[in-house]
Design an enzyme around this catalytic site. Structure first.
Site, PDB file in Angstrom:
ATOM      1  N   CYS A 136      40.233  38.698  36.836  1.00  0.00           N
ATOM      2  CA  CYS A 136      39.371  39.065  35.716  1.00  0.00           C
ATOM      3  C   CYS A 136      39.931  40.249  34.908  1.00  0.00           C
ATOM      4  CB  CYS A 136      37.964  39.322  36.236  1.00  0.00           C
ATOM      5  SG  CYS A 136      36.682  39.286  34.975  1.00  0.00           S
ATOM      6  N   HIS A 137      39.247  41.382  34.947  1.00  0.00           N
ATOM      7  CA  HIS A 137      39.667  42.563  34.186  1.00  0.00           C
ATOM      8  C   HIS A 137      40.784  43.358  34.858  1.00  0.00           C
ATOM      9  CE1 HIS A 137      35.997  41.803  31.895  1.00  0.00           C
ATOM     10  NE2 HIS A 137      36.495  42.598  30.966  1.00  0.00           N
TER      11      HIS A 137
END
Length: 169
Positions: free
Chosen positions: A103-104
């Site tokens: 994800c991030h």
């Protein structure tokens, strides 16, 4: 059994930590929670999951671990302002040790300047940032490029775990 550093701080995405962490432990691997706060401190996920930090990042070395796991959420953005977290992350790439980023997590990799020339995926709001870092963005549930396993979001966790565990064999 491998020893995996989990670099994490407040506001991590809960399932992006807990589900892979559980799978890694079930496979017999040891996880060490590494943070930018003191050992024994508690960091909290976006939805309330509590994780105790085992060691501060300033006191660990890449040679102490076999792999690095970076959960997503807001945590990677907070980690990327810490010089020790950046150094620690970059060292895994320099030493070609496995890195698992979901994800991030790409935010920390961008700041560590390790994405140039790589194929990688991540959360959709980071597509342009990933490209600006010199990487090829691939919109797939899991992308393996050398020592790097990356995924986009919570629904990708099964593929992320599968490929990460393969790399640990």
């Amino acid at each position: 059994m491998k020893r995996i550093a989990v670099i994490i701080t407040d506001m991590f995405q809960d399932v992006e930590y807990s589900q892979p962490a559980d799978a890694f432990r079930k496979a017999g691997h040891e996880l060490v929670n590494v943070g930018i706060v003191s050992a024994g401190s508690i960091v909290k996920g976006e939805y309330g999951t509590l994780v105790q930090i085992d060691k501060p990042v300033r006191d660990v070395a890449t040679d102490d671990f076999d792999a690095l796991f970076i959960p997503g959420g807001y945590s990677p953005d907070k980690l990327r302002i810490d010089d020790n977290a950046i150094r620690f992350t970059r060292d895994f790439f320099t030493k070609k040790k496995p890195v698992f980023a979901i994800c991030h997590a790409a935010q920390l990799l961008i700041t560590a300047q390790v994405l140039e020339g790589r194929r990688v995926t991540g959360w959709k709001s980071l597509v342009q940032d990933i490209k600006n870092a010199g990487a090829e963005y691939v919109d797939e549930e899991v992308v393996v490029d050398g020592n790097l396993v990356s995924s986009r979001k919570p629904s990708d966790i099964p593929a992320f775990v599968r490929e990460s565990l393969k790399m640990l064999q």
